[in-house]
Design a protein around this motif. Structure first.
Motif, PDB file in Angstrom:
ATOM      1  N   LYS A 100       1.883 -54.410 141.352  1.00 38.71           N
ATOM      2  CA  LYS A 100       1.969 -53.467 142.246  1.00 38.71           C
ATOM      3  C   LYS A 100       0.753 -52.995 142.943  1.00 38.71           C
ATOM      4  O   LYS A 100       0.668 -52.958 144.217  1.00 38.71           O
ATOM      5  CB  LYS A 100       2.631 -52.208 141.867  1.00 38.71           C
TER       6      LYS A 100
ATOM      7  N   PRO B  14       4.494 -51.402 153.984  1.00 35.89           N
ATOM      8  CA  PRO B  14       5.908 -51.145 153.830  1.00 35.89           C
ATOM      9  C   PRO B  14       6.279 -51.264 152.191  1.00 35.89           C
ATOM     10  O   PRO B  14       5.796 -52.560 151.556  1.00 35.89           O
ATOM     11  CB  PRO B  14       6.869 -52.182 154.833  1.00 35.89           C
TER      12      PRO B  14
ATOM     13  N   ALA C 125       8.743 -51.894 150.813  1.00 35.19           N
ATOM     14  CA  ALA C 125       9.480 -53.351 150.367  1.00 35.19           C
ATOM     15  C   ALA C 125       8.894 -54.723 150.487  1.00 35.19           C
ATOM     16  O   ALA C 125       8.977 -55.526 149.640  1.00 35.19           O
ATOM     17  CB  ALA C 125      10.807 -53.450 151.521  1.00 35.19           C
TER      18      ALA C 125
ATOM     19  N   ASN D 134       6.864 -54.686 147.169  1.00 38.31           N
ATOM     20  CA  ASN D 134       7.662 -55.010 146.067  1.00 38.31           C
ATOM     21  C   ASN D 134       7.917 -56.516 145.884  1.00 38.31           C
ATOM     22  O   ASN D 134       7.722 -57.055 144.794  1.00 38.31           O
ATOM     23  CB  ASN D 134       8.970 -54.090 146.094  1.00 38.31           C
ATOM     24  N   ARG D 135       8.020 -57.083 147.037  1.00 41.95           N
ATOM     25  CA  ARG D 135       8.161 -58.587 147.213  1.00 41.95           C
ATOM     26  C   ARG D 135       6.929 -59.361 146.557  1.00 41.95           C
ATOM     27  O   ARG D 135       7.114 -60.355 145.905  1.00 41.95           O
ATOM     28  CB  ARG D 135       8.735 -58.968 148.398  1.00 41.95           C
TER      29      ARG D 135
ATOM     30  N   SER E 287       6.168 -63.122 155.808  1.00 40.07           N
ATOM     31  CA  SER E 287       7.094 -61.810 155.766  1.00 40.07           C
ATOM     32  C   SER E 287       7.200 -61.449 157.388  1.00 40.07           C
ATOM     33  O   SER E 287       6.450 -61.450 157.980  1.00 40.07           O
ATOM     34  CB  SER E 287       6.771 -60.917 155.027  1.00 40.07           C
TER      35      SER E 287
ATOM     36  N   GLU F 165       7.532 -58.410 158.098  1.00 41.87           N
ATOM     37  CA  GLU F 165       6.613 -57.176 158.229  1.00 41.87           C
ATOM     38  C   GLU F 165       5.152 -57.578 158.845  1.00 41.87           C
ATOM     39  O   GLU F 165       4.505 -56.521 159.440  1.00 41.87           O
ATOM     40  CB  GLU F 165       6.542 -56.519 156.945  1.00 41.87           C
TER      41      GLU F 165
END
Length: 672
Positions: A461, A477, A479, A482-483, A505, A507
């Motif tokens: 992380k 973000p 999310a 996390n991915r 992504s 994002e």
């Protein structure tokens, strides 16, 4: 905020240091106009007509294979060139469009597939880059005492000159406040850079967390050495006479770093090298590290920038540069000396020699020379390199990790400086780290800790967050993070796989991410050179400008590295220096750099300041500039410095360099 036009002084000379001249007042007022938009979230679509915002861009063949729905093709290509590279050069947008954006990204993710021989030819000017650490120590020795005293005298003179410059900056700051209607004693961003603490002595532990008040990211900016931001047009003595001074080693590292960022076709490689060096920061100003950094960057960071994270951590842990910087080369089991004495006594007894131990000539000196446990590396390994400050470890874990790395040291630090594991200094007892027993034995204790930390969920992380912060936004973000963390775990810490998850992504390509990042001083200096297509003969003035704006290369003292968030770089003094740099570069006032602005803006625009401004906004800002920026810039078009004429002169010739410099100093160009 309109600057009253005045005749330009015929005796005016561009001086990189801040001085109270018509041009510095112009720079100050425009900097005030820049600082407020940068202090808030400015809509990235400010320059897009309202009707266009309601329509989704049509699918463009150049964007095939990428999840891009909110950006036009030109915006997406600009976004990629500003995030995965150091900004576009003239013609780059069209070249990427013809190739296809996805194909260009794939090439950047596989840098060895890209021919970079043109850059190699430029780097051949820097012989220290190819030398071993032993050769550097031998060929660039420390100066003798008399030379050291002369060096101190020169540095004292430079500090005195800087104090005079800072006093002038204070006058400019007051003028800026008056222009905004602020009282002279109101709280405004400080224009004076933070001075760096002095480097630690060669064998003393570095002050890891003792930072001067103010902007921690710019600690080191006050140093007036070769890279610390003195007069950029002065030739440093370490460079001018092809000397064998040790400063030349770091100076060539700085020049090579700038040259790579400007000219390398492997742009993402250069961005990742910078990211990882900053993540595993080492301060060049600490003792022998000036000799170790060349190998550290060349042999440790660069080959592993896209590989497995565990391999990168292991290589940095064994690097003499890191061992010296964080003092682990001094760390030893406190009982090691006693244990060795007992072993000697046993050997002597075995061979019939029962001589009493020889007493120390100076007991106090002997006690001072005793080596004990040093926790610097153990702490930073967990806090900064792997788990993060909230990664779930305790002070007890720090001590246990430090015990695991006892004996990881440097063989002959002032001769050839190779990694060495010294079994005699290692703590052989079992340790408990994060609840896990570590007792592999010898050097394997440290390797077992690295394996444990590299596979910990907090590390996945933490590294994903830092990558997303560098490439997406200051507050990425959750999310997406996390991915990326899931990819990190499932791929065994494969850095390239994590980057792919991020780049492919939605994002990454969102409107919110577009121009959401503030350029660091290094990114600003390099991107302006690339935008202008400037031909650079010697990068040293650019290296010095990076330091002058606040990010002296290889000179960040805290192990945190330089900040990657906007609040570290946005203040009035920094923006003033950024604008001064842009004006100097575009106006060909910089030694060793030549910009051909008329070929970019068109010779015909030299007779029409409005046309010149419009073209500069189109070329350097992609045609997108906020209303405040446009209004501020338009008010400068009748200034004699722009028109190269007195007020009553009927013939006016536009100084295209000034126009380009003003646009490169605009808030939008400070964003990437």
């Amino acid at each position: 905020m309109r600057l009253q036009a005045r005749p330009a002084s015929p005796n005016f000379q561009w001086i990189p240091a801040i001085s109270v001249t018509p041009r510095s007042i112009l720079a100050a007022i425009l900097s005030v106009a820049c600082v407020f938009p940068l202090g808030i979230e400015m809509p990235a679509s400010a320059g897009i007509p309202a009707a266009a915002k309601d329509k989704k861009p049509k699918a463009d063949p150049a964007l095939k294979g990428l999840p891009i729905t909110e950006l036009s093709a030109d915006e997406a290509i600009l976004h990629a060139l500003n995030r995965l590279a150091y900004g576009p050069r003239p013609g780059d947008v069209e070249r990427v469009r013809q190739m296809g954006l996805a194909k260009w990204i794939e090439q950047q993710l596989n840098p060895n597939s890209i021919d970079d021989r043109a850059l190699d030819a430029r780097l051949s000017d820097y012989p220290t880059l190819r030398l071993s650490t032993a050769k550097l120590i031998d060929e660039y020795p420390q100066p003798k005492q008399a030379e050291k005293q002369a060096e101190k005298k020169a540095q004292a003179q430079e500090r005195q000159e800087q104090r005079r410059s800072d006093a002038a900056a204070t006058v400019v700051e007051k003028d800026m406040q008056k222009a905004q209607g602020q009282p002279a004693n109101s709280e405004a961003p400080a224009a004076t850079p933070v001075s760096a603490p002095q480097p630690a002595a060669d064998n003393e532990p570095a002050p890891m967390k003792q930072q001067a008040p103010g902007n921690a990211a710019t600690n080191g900016a006050g140093r007036r050495d070769v890279l610390g931001g003195g007069d950029p047009n002065n030739v440093p003595r370490a460079i001018a006479d092809d000397s064998k001074r040790p400063q030349r080693v770091v100076a060539e590292l700085g020049m090579a770093k700038v040259a790579r960022a400007i000219y390398s076709e492997r742009q993402l490689q250069q961005v990742m090298d910078d990211f990882w060096f900053n993540h595993f920061n080492v301060f060049a100003g600490k003792g022998e590290d000036r000799y170790y950094l060349t190998s550290y960057e060349r042999d440790v960071i660069q080959p592993r920038a896209f590989g497995k994270f565990k391999d990168l951590v292991t290589a940095t842990a064994k690097s003499p540069a890191m061992l010296f910087y964080l003092d682990n080369f001094l760390s030893a089991d406190p009982r090691a000396a006693e244990r060795q004495a007992m072993e000697r006594a046993m050997r002597q007894g075995r061979y019939g020699r029962r001589w009493p131990p020889r007493p120390a000539a100076n007991p106090q000196q002997a006690k001072k020379n005793e080596r004990g446990l040093n926790e610097n590396y153990g702490r930073e390994l967990m806090e900064l390199h792997t788990l993060g400050v909230d990664g779930g470890y305790t002070q007890k874990d720090v001590t246990e990790v430090a015990r695991c790395f006892t004996g990881w040291t440097i063989d002959k630090p002032r001769q050839y400086a190779d990694f060495k594991f010294d079994e005699k200094l290692h703590d052989p007892d079992p340790k408990i780290v994060l609840g896990k027993k570590i007792h592999a034995g010898g050097m394997k204790d440290g390797e077992q800790v690295i394996d444990l930390l590299a596979h910990h969920p907090s590390t996945a992380k933490f590294i994903s967050t830092k990558l997303a912060r560098r490439f997406v936004s200051d507050n990425p973000p959750p999310a997406l993070v996390n991915r990326m963390a899931e990819t990190f775990r499932s791929s065994d810490g494969d850095i390239k796989a994590v980057l792919k998850t991020m780049i492919w992504s939605p994002e990454f390509w969102s409107r919110e991410s577009y121009r959401a990042k503030i350029k660091t001083p290094f990114e600003l200096v390099v991107s302006a050179v690339r935008a202008l297509g400037t031909d650079v003969d010697t990068p040293m003035p650019l290296v010095q400008w990076v330091g002058r704006i606040g990010e002296p290369l290889y000179q960040c003292q805290p192990p945190t590295g330089y900040s990657d968030k906007a609040d570290a770089w946005v203040n009035t003094g920094a923006l003033l220096n950024r604008l001064n740099y842009s004006l100097a570069l575009a106006g060909n006032k910089m030694r060793g750099a030549r910009s051909d602005v008329p070929s970019l803006l068109g010779v015909d625009s030299s007779a029409d300041p409005k046309m010149a401004l419009d073209r500069a906004v189109q070329i350097f800002l992609g045609g997108q500039a906020g209303a405040t920026t446009v209004e501020t810039l338009e008010k400068q078009l009748d200034n004699p410095q722009v028109l190269q004429a007195k007020l009553d002169d009927p013939r006016k010739q536009v100084d295209l360099g000034v126009v380009a410099g003003l646009v490169l100093g605009a808030p939008e160009f400070q964003r990437r």
